[in-house]
Design a protein around this motif. Structure first.
Motif, PDB file in Angstrom:
ATOM      1  N   MET A   2       0.857  -1.176   0.000  1.00 13.47           N
ATOM      2  CA  MET A   2       0.000   0.000   0.000  1.00 13.47           C
ATOM      3  C   MET A   2       0.900   1.236   0.000  1.00 13.47           C
ATOM      4  O   MET A   2       1.668   1.450   0.935  1.00 13.47           O
ATOM      5  N   CYS A 341      -7.730   7.805  -2.201  1.00 13.93           N
ATOM      6  CA  CYS A 341      -8.804   6.863  -1.915  1.00 13.93           C
ATOM      7  C   CYS A 341      -9.741   7.456  -0.863  1.00 13.93           C
ATOM      8  O   CYS A 341      -9.287   7.977   0.156  1.00 13.93           O
ATOM      9  N   SER A 347      -2.615   7.616  -1.869  1.00 13.24           N
ATOM     10  CA  SER A 347      -2.540   8.210  -3.196  1.00 13.24           C
ATOM     11  C   SER A 347      -2.838   7.154  -4.255  1.00 13.24           C
ATOM     12  O   SER A 347      -2.365   6.022  -4.181  1.00 13.24           O
ATOM     13  N   ILE A 348      -3.660   7.515  -5.242  1.00 17.09           N
ATOM     14  CA  ILE A 348      -4.027   6.582  -6.313  1.00 17.09           C
ATOM     15  C   ILE A 348      -3.838   7.275  -7.650  1.00 17.09           C
ATOM     16  O   ILE A 348      -3.948   8.502  -7.766  1.00 17.09           O
ATOM     17  N   VAL A 352      -7.168   4.997 -11.934  1.00 16.73           N
ATOM     18  CA  VAL A 352      -7.895   4.215 -10.935  1.00 16.73           C
ATOM     19  C   VAL A 352      -9.093   5.011 -10.426  1.00 16.73           C
ATOM     20  O   VAL A 352     -10.195   4.477 -10.249  1.00 16.73           O
ATOM     21  N   TYR A 368     -11.791   4.959  -5.052  1.00 18.10           N
ATOM     22  CA  TYR A 368     -11.181   4.038  -4.084  1.00 18.10           C
ATOM     23  C   TYR A 368      -9.932   3.408  -4.697  1.00 18.10           C
ATOM     24  O   TYR A 368      -9.835   3.242  -5.925  1.00 18.10           O
ATOM     25  N   CYS A 369      -8.969   3.044  -3.838  1.00 17.28           N
ATOM     26  CA  CYS A 369      -7.789   2.330  -4.300  1.00 17.28           C
ATOM     27  C   CYS A 369      -8.166   0.897  -4.664  1.00 17.28           C
ATOM     28  O   CYS A 369      -9.263   0.427  -4.361  1.00 17.28           O
ATOM     29  N   ARG A 370      -7.246   0.174  -5.297  1.00 13.90           N
ATOM     30  CA  ARG A 370      -7.559  -1.187  -5.738  1.00 13.90           C
ATOM     31  C   ARG A 370      -7.899  -2.082  -4.562  1.00 13.90           C
ATOM     32  O   ARG A 370      -8.747  -2.965  -4.667  1.00 13.90           O
ATOM     33  N   SER A 371      -7.201  -1.875  -3.424  1.00 13.27           N
ATOM     34  CA  SER A 371      -7.470  -2.715  -2.257  1.00 13.27           C
ATOM     35  C   SER A 371      -8.882  -2.496  -1.723  1.00 13.27           C
ATOM     36  O   SER A 371      -9.601  -3.444  -1.424  1.00 13.27           O
TER      37      SER A 371
END
Length: 390
Positions: A2, A341, A347-348, A352, A368-371
């Motif tokens: 992350m 996110c 930071s994204i 994304v 949102y971030c990928r996670s």
């Protein structure tokens, strides 16, 4: 992995500063690529912490369940001489434009950063770590703080007779694999649960809380401001008063990326919100990121913004490039806007964020971030297939 904080690079005119930025950029890439599949490794680049009257800066910081790693990047493209006099004295020098010049020991530099960070986290352990059996507060007293110096891969070491390469010094491409091996060894020791030599560890949630705590207390350097123009040659200089007059200190104006003046716990970012006006614009604010979870409501209106510039989400404004030697402001910003996110504030990339905005029925118009995207179940298509993640 992350990515909690990345570095925004501003244009540099000094060759040494350019080389230093390139070394940090290369190290950041190698670390991010190595740990991109790990969900228990949290990476921060270019972290600056204010501790009392002084501040210390860390090029790269990795927070894991089994310890914390600090990496100092050094841009050295020539011969490096290291002379070790005893266990405490180690002198470094390098060739620059045909001449040998002494340089501070980067090993001592990163070890001092680790000492200050250990003290800072020990003082604030109660904010990120839990309690043993619900009674005894956990701390960082036994936490491993590993230090690494990553020099350019083109550097050539010239060691005095009898001098070995310091154990903390590696070529840039050797640092990430060394950290990975260290993590694997400690994870294996933790799984064996040897009571006589149990390794220090914290939970994944505590490691993430530690990284977020450090991000919230990151204090970036103030951006340079344009200097007042020099008086004309024929201008008459004012007569200085006989007794110096103490002028009151003028507080710095809030800037994107600086800590909130109200809560002091969250960074500031630009926000576009409010109803759409007749000309297609919305009001723009400089707002505390605490507005998202309701912990802080500070915000300050700034210039109007067009709707097409960004959705009504917080985005950190681009860093302003330093002024030119003539004192004129740069025509273009130094970096593009950054996106975060909505859930964990990491930071994204823009693509994304755009992926989420284009799927409003799934993500509610937020990025949102990928996670964090995995928490939202995709809508099933008629053929029984689901949409791919960002």
């Amino acid at each position: 992995m992350m990515l909690i904080k990345s570095k925004v690079f501003a244009p540099q005119s000094d060759p040494r500063l350019k080389a230093g930025d390139e070394a940090e950029r290369q190290m950041a890439f190698l670390l991010d690529r190595r740990f991109e599949d790990r969900d228990d490794v949290f990476v921060l680049h270019d972290l600056r912490i204010q501790k009392g009257k002084y501040a210390f800066q860390i090029d790269h910081l990795i927070v894991t369940r089994y310890g914390i790693a600090l990496i100092e990047s050094k841009s050295i493209h020539s011969k490096v001489s290291i002379t070790r006099h005893d266990e405490r004295r180690e002198h470094w020098s390098r060739e620059f434009r045909g001449r040998e010049e002494g340089i501070p020991s980067p090993v001592r530099q990163v070890q001092e950063q680790a000492r200050l960070l250990r003290e800072y986290l020990r003082e604030n352990a109660g904010q990120v770590l839990g309690k043993l059996l619900g009674l005894l507060q956990k701390g960082f007293g036994y936490c491993p703080f590993d230090t690494y110096v990553g020099v350019s891969t083109s550097a050539v070491f010239k060691l005095a007779r009898g001098t070995r390469l310091p154990e903390h010094v590696y070529k840039a491409d050797e640092v990430a694999p060394e950290i990975d091996l260290q993590l694997q060894a400690r994870a294996k020791g933790d799984s064996l649960l040897k009571l006589a030599e149990a390794p220090w560890s914290m939970s994944k949630a505590e490691a993430l809380a530690t990284a977020r705590f450090l991000l919230a207390h990151d204090t970036p350097r103030a951006r340079p401001t344009l200097q007042e123009p020099a008086p004309a040659a024929d201008a008459v200089a004012p007569v200085a008063p006989a007794t110096p007059v103490a002028m009151p200190a003028v507080p710095a104006a809030p800037q994107p990326g600086s800590l909130c003046p109200a809560c002091g716990a969250h960074p500031l970012a630009t926000a576009v919100a409010g109803p759409v006006k007749a000309d297609g614009s919305r009001d723009r604010y400089l707002a505390c990121l605490g507005n998202k979870d309701g912990s802080c409501s500070w915000k300050m209106p700034v210039e109007p913004a067009r709707v097409a510039e960004a959705p009504a989400e917080y985005t950190v404004a681009a860093a302003v490039a330093p002024p030119s030697p003539e004192g004129e402001a740069p025509a273009q910003p130094a970096a593009a806007p950054r996106y975060f996110c909505f859930e964990c504030r990491v930071s994204i990339p823009k693509e994304v964020a755009r992926f989420c905005w284009d799927r409003k029925e799934r993500f509610g118009g937020k990025a949102y971030c990928r996670s964090c995207q995995t928490r939202f179940k995709p809508r099933r298509a008629a053929a029984g297939t689901s949409e791919a993640g960002a």
